[in-house]
Write a protein that holds these residues in place. Structure first.
Motif, PDB file in Angstrom:
ATOM      1  N   MET A 186      -1.129  -1.509   8.802  1.00 20.19           N
ATOM      2  CA  MET A 186      -0.405  -0.137   7.665  1.00 20.19           C
ATOM      3  C   MET A 186      -1.187   0.607   8.059  1.00 20.19           C
ATOM      4  O   MET A 186      -0.383   1.947   7.276  1.00 20.19           O
ATOM      5  N   CYS A 187      -1.829   0.834   8.730  1.00 20.23           N
ATOM      6  CA  CYS A 187      -2.724   3.095   8.697  1.00 20.23           C
ATOM      7  C   CYS A 187      -2.006   3.448   9.905  1.00 20.23           C
ATOM      8  O   CYS A 187      -1.533   4.977   9.866  1.00 20.23           O
ATOM      9  N   SER A 188      -0.744   3.300  10.723  1.00 21.27           N
ATOM     10  CA  SER A 188      -0.446   3.945  11.954  1.00 21.27           C
ATOM     11  C   SER A 188       1.277   3.720  11.810  1.00 21.27           C
ATOM     12  O   SER A 188       1.743   4.127  12.342  1.00 21.27           O
TER      13      SER A 188
ATOM     14  N   VAL B 246       0.699  -1.226   0.157  1.00 18.26           N
ATOM     15  CA  VAL B 246      -0.188   0.371  -0.292  1.00 18.26           C
ATOM     16  C   VAL B 246       0.483   1.196  -0.045  1.00 18.26           C
ATOM     17  O   VAL B 246       1.861   1.262   0.443  1.00 18.26           O
ATOM     18  N   ASP B 247       0.135   2.600  -0.975  1.00 21.61           N
ATOM     19  CA  ASP B 247       0.191   3.563  -0.549  1.00 21.61           C
ATOM     20  C   ASP B 247      -0.586   4.838  -0.496  1.00 21.61           C
ATOM     21  O   ASP B 247      -1.577   4.288  -0.014  1.00 21.61           O
ATOM     22  N   GLY B 248       0.008   5.829  -0.512  1.00 20.91           N
ATOM     23  CA  GLY B 248      -0.652   6.822   0.164  1.00 20.91           C
ATOM     24  C   GLY B 248      -1.932   7.027  -1.206  1.00 20.91           C
ATOM     25  O   GLY B 248      -3.203   7.128  -0.358  1.00 20.91           O
ATOM     26  N   GLU B 249      -1.994   6.965  -1.871  1.00 20.53           N
ATOM     27  CA  GLU B 249      -3.061   6.431  -3.081  1.00 20.53           C
ATOM     28  C   GLU B 249      -3.720   4.787  -2.719  1.00 20.53           C
ATOM     29  O   GLU B 249      -5.137   5.257  -3.665  1.00 20.53           O
ATOM     30  N   THR B 250      -3.647   3.879  -2.843  1.00 22.26           N
ATOM     31  CA  THR B 250      -4.163   2.655  -2.146  1.00 22.26           C
ATOM     32  C   THR B 250      -4.720   2.438  -1.231  1.00 22.26           C
ATOM     33  O   THR B 250      -5.209   1.406  -1.322  1.00 22.26           O
ATOM     34  N   LEU B 251      -4.554   2.963  -0.277  1.00 22.41           N
ATOM     35  CA  LEU B 251      -4.616   2.450   1.468  1.00 22.41           C
ATOM     36  C   LEU B 251      -5.910   2.281   1.490  1.00 22.41           C
ATOM     37  O   LEU B 251      -6.238   1.452   1.330  1.00 22.41           O
TER      38      LEU B 251
ATOM     39  N   LEU C 147      -1.419   8.463   5.857  1.00 20.60           N
ATOM     40  CA  LEU C 147      -2.851   8.339   6.119  1.00 20.60           C
ATOM     41  C   LEU C 147      -2.837   9.619   6.073  1.00 20.60           C
ATOM     42  O   LEU C 147      -2.068  10.205   6.736  1.00 20.60           O
ATOM     43  N   SER C 148      -3.807  10.212   5.526  1.00 20.01           N
ATOM     44  CA  SER C 148      -5.028  11.455   5.122  1.00 20.01           C
ATOM     45  C   SER C 148      -5.909  11.952   5.685  1.00 20.01           C
ATOM     46  O   SER C 148      -6.609  13.157   6.403  1.00 20.01           O
TER      47      SER C 148
END
Length: 629
Positions: free
Chosen positions: A389-391, A352-357, A398-399
C-alpha cells in the motif's frame, strides 16, 4: 437358501464398526471376499444386496470395480427394487474408465422408454455417469422426454440434457428450441429446471442468449420462487453488460426485489447485477449500497462475508462509492474470524488514498501486532499488504517518509516476522532514493541496532537479520550523518552479533570501519582515541569468528585502527579524512536497465569465450606437466 443366511447392508456396517482401529483389515480380509462371492450368486436378491454393499464400500474408499458387472445385471432386473439397487450403485461407482460402460447404452435406452419410475432412475444415473459416447448415443432419447406427460420426467430430462450438452456440445443447436419451449411449461418445477439449465449455458456464452431476454424478463416479473429468481438474476448479470438498454429495463424489477425480498441470496444477486451493468441507474445503485451495508453489519459471519465480497465488487465497478464502507470494514478487523479479517485486509488495500493512508495503516499495523503471536500467518500477510500500500506506484500515496520508516522498524520487531527481506528492501530503497530523509532513517534504524533481543532471536524462520543487515549498511554508508557515534559503535560491537549470519556480521564490520573513519576525520584527538580504543577492546569476537569473510574484514579494521593509532594527532586525522573521502561516494538508485545503456567498448566481443579451449593434444601434455610439477 443363500438369501436366508446373507448379511444385510446394515449387518455389514455393524460388523465393520465392531472392529475399531482394524476396520480396513476386516474389510479386506472378510467383507470384500464374502461380498464378491455374493455378487456372483445366481440369486437376484443376493446379487442386489451385494451390489448395495459394494456401493457402500466404494463410498468408504475401498475398491469396488469387481462389482461392475453384477451392477449391470442388477440394473437389468425386472424387479424394481433390484433395479433401483443397481442404478444407485452405478451412479456411485461408474466412471468413464469403467469397462462395462459399453454394455449399458441399450439398457438405458430401454428404461428411458419404460415406466416413469424406471425412466427417472435411468435419467438420474445417466446424469451422473455421462460420457461423450453416452451423450452422443442417448441425447436424442433424453430430448424426446421433454414432451413427456409427466412433469417429474420433463424436469429430470432437462437436467440430464444439460449434462449431455456439456459432453456433446454439437447437440445444443437442434435441442435449443425445445429447451426454450420449456420456459412456457405449465408446471413451475419444469420452468425452474429450464431456467437453471439456460442459466448455466448463458453464463458460459452470454452473447448467444440475448434473444431470450424478453422471456427471461417476463419470468423475473412473475417469479414466486427464490431459486428461480436467483437463476434469472445470474442470467441478467451475464447479459446486461452486453446490452446497454437492458439496464434501464431492469431498474424496476431490481428495485422491487431489493426493497421487498427477505432472502439475502436474492438481494445479493441483485447487487451483483447492479455492479456489473447498472452503474448509470442511481436509484438501484443507492438501494444496492444500502443492502451491502446491511450485509456487512450482519451478526451472521456468512452474510458478513457476502457483504465484503459485494464491497470488493463495488470497489472495482464504483470505486468512489466503495469508500463509504471504509469505517465499516475497519470495524470488521476486530472480529475473530480469520477469513473475514483477511477479506477486510484485501479490501482496505484497495480503498486507501492519500488522505486515508496513515490512519488505515495505523489500524492495520495494530492488528498485525495483536496477531503476531497467535496467528503469525495473518500477521505476515498484513505486513506484506502494508508495504504494498505504501510503496505502490513508486510511493505515490506516501507524503511522510519519516513516518513510513518508523512503521517499517515497528514491523521488523514483530515476533515471528517472516518478511524481513521485504522490509529491508524498502529501507534500502528509501535510503537510495530519498536523500532528504537520510537523517530520519538513521534515527529510525538505531533502535534496531541497539536492541540486544533481536540478536538473541532463536526462531529458525526469523528474517530479522536481513533488516539488521540493511540497518548496518545504511549506517555505514551515511556515517558522516550518524549522531551519537559512541552509542552506535557500542551497538555494532555487541557480543550477540556473533550469532548473526556471516554476511550480516561483515556488514557490521564495514559500518564500524566507516563510522570510525568518519568520526576520526572530524573529531578532536581525545574523543577519537576513545572511539578507537572502544572498537579495539570489543572486536575480539570478530577476530575469532569461524567465518573466513568475517575474519578478513576484522583484520582490515584492525589494520585501519593500527594506522590511526600509530599516526596520531593531525597525521591520523589527515589519513582518516582521505579514507573517508574514498568511502564518501554519493548514494543513488540504479535502474534495472542501467547495464543495457552502457555502450560496449570498441573491439570487445562479448560473445567470444574468455579463454580459448586448449587443443586435444596440448591438453593432455599440459595436464601431464602440471601433474609432474
Amino acid at each position: 437358501m443363500q438369501a436366508l443366511f446373507q448379511q444385510s447392508l446394515k449387518d455389514m456396517i455393524a460388523g465393520i464398526r465392531a472392529h475399531p482401529g482394524r476396520e480396513a483389515a476386516h474389510v479386506h480380509n472378510v467383507v470384500i471376499p464374502v461380498t464378491r462371492k455374493e455378487a456372483s450368486s445366481p440369486d437376484p436378491r443376493v446379487k442386489a444386496v451385494a451390489v448395495q454393499k459394494a456401493a457402500y464400500l466404494h463410498m468408504m474408499g475401498f475398491p469396488a470395480d469387481w462389482a461392475a458387472f453384477p451392477t449391470v445385471e442388477a440394473m437389468s432386473s425386472q424387479r424394481l427394487s433390484y433395479k433401483a439397487a443397481g442404478y444407485q450403485a452405478a451412479t456411485l461407482t461408474f466412471n468413464s474408465e469403467t469397462d462395462v460402460m459399453l454394455l449399458i447404452p441399450n439398457l438405458l435406452k430401454k428404461d428411458l422408454a419404460a415406466s416413469p419410475l424406471e425412466c427417472c432412475m435411468a435419467l438420474d444415473c445417466l446424469s451422473n455417469i455421462m460420457t461423450v459416447d453416452l451423450a452422443r448415443d442417448l441425447i436424442a432419447d433424453v430430448f424426446g422426454l421433454l414432451s413427456s406427460s409427466r412433469p417429474i420426467v420433463r424436469r429430470r430430462a432437462l437436467l440430464c440434457l444439460f449434462k449431455g450438452l456439456e459432453k456433446f456440445p454439437d447437440a445444443l443447436r437442434p435441442c435449443f428450441k425445445g429447451l426454450c419451449e420449456r420456459l412456457d411449461d405449465s408446471e413451475t418445477p419444469v420452468v425452474s429446471a429450464a431456467v437453471s439449465v439456460l442459466c448455466e449455458l448463458c453464463v458460459r456464452h452470454p452473447q448467444n442468449y440475448l434473444q431470450l431476454v424478453p422471456a427471461l424478463y417476463r419470468l423475473l416479473q412473475a417469479s414466486q420462487s427464490n431459486w428461480m429468481t436467483l437463476k434469472l438474476l445470474k442470467c441478467f448479470a451475464a447479459l446486461v453488460p452486453l446490452e446497454p438498454r437492458l439496464a434501464k429495463k431492469l431498474a424496476g424489477p431490481i428495485e422491487h426485489l431489493l426493497t421487498s425480498s427477505e432472502a439475502v441470496s436474492v438481494r445479493y444477486e441483485c447487487v451483483q447485477v447492479v455492479v456489473v451493468g447498472m452503474a448509470s441507474q442511481e436509484r438501484p445503485v443507492d438501494l444496492a449500497i444500502q443492502a451491502v451495508q446491511g450485509f456487512v453489519a450482519s451478526s451472521d459471519p456468512n452474510v458478513r462475508y457476502l457483504g465484503l465480497c459485494a464491497v470488493q465488487a463495488l470497489l472495482q465497478a464504483l470505486p468512489s462509492r466503495a469508500q463509504e464502507f471504509r469505517e465499516t470494514v475497519l470495524q470488521c478487523l476486530d472480529g475473530s474470524d480469520t477469513t473475514l479479517v483477511r477479506r477486510c485486509l484485501e479490501l482496505l488495500a484497495g480503498m486507501v488514498d492519500g488522505e486515508t493512508l496513515v490512519p488505515t495503516v495505523g489500524v492495520m499495523a495494530g492488528k498485525a501486532s495483536a496477531l503476531a503471536l497467535q496467528d503469525p500467518e495473518t500477521s505476515g500477510r498484513i505486513v506484506k499488504l502494508l508495504t504494498e500500500m505504501c510503496s505502490g506506484n513508486r510511493y505515490a500515496l506516501l507524503s511522510d517518509f519519516g513516518w513510513y520508516l518508523r512503521l517499517l522498524v515497528e514491523l521488523a520487531q514483530l515476533p515471528h516476522s517472516r518478511h524481513g527481506g521485504l522490509i529491508a528492501d524498502q529501507i534500502s530503497d528509501i535510503a537510495l532514493r530519498v536523500e532528504a530523509v537520510r537523517g530520519d532513517l538513521l534515527s529510525a534504524v538505531r533502535p534496531l541496532l541497539c536492541d540486544p533481543s533481536l540478536l538473541s532471536n532463536r526462531d529458525p524462520g526469523s528474517t530479522v537479520h536481513r533488516v539488521l543487515h540493511v540497518a548496518a549498511w545504511a549506517t555505514g554508508e551515511l556515517a558522516a550523518l550518524v549522531p551519537q557515534r559512541r552509542e552506535v559503535l557500542e551497538a555494532l560491537l555487541q557480543p550477540g552479533v556473533r550469532h548473526l549470519p556471516r554476511r550480516t556480521q561483515v556488514a557490521y564490520l564495514v559500518a564500524l570501519t566507516k563510522i570510525l573513519v568518519a568520526g576520526q576525520a572530524g573529531a578532536e584527538g581525545g574523543e577519537a582515541d576513545s572511539w578507537a580504543g572502544l572498537v579495539r577492546a570489543h572486536m575480539g569476537h570478530f577476530l575469532e569468528s569461524p567465518h573466513q569473510e568475517v575474519q578478513v574484514q576484522a583484520r582490515e579494521l584492525e589494520q585501519v585502527l593500527g594506522v590511526l593509532e600509530g599516526a596520531g594527532g593531525a597525521a591520523g586525522a589527515a589519513f582518516a579524512t582521505q579514507l573517508a573521502g574514498a568511502f564518501g561516494d554519493t548514494l543513488g538508485p540504479v535502474s534495472l536497465k542501467a547495464q543495457s545503456k552502457v555502450a560496449v567498448p570498441e573491439g570487445l566481443d562479448l560473445a567470444a569465450p574468455e579463454l580459448a579451449q586448449p587443443e586435444a593434444g596440448g591438453g593432455a601434455e599440459d595436464g601431464a606437466g602440471h601433474s609432474g610439477a
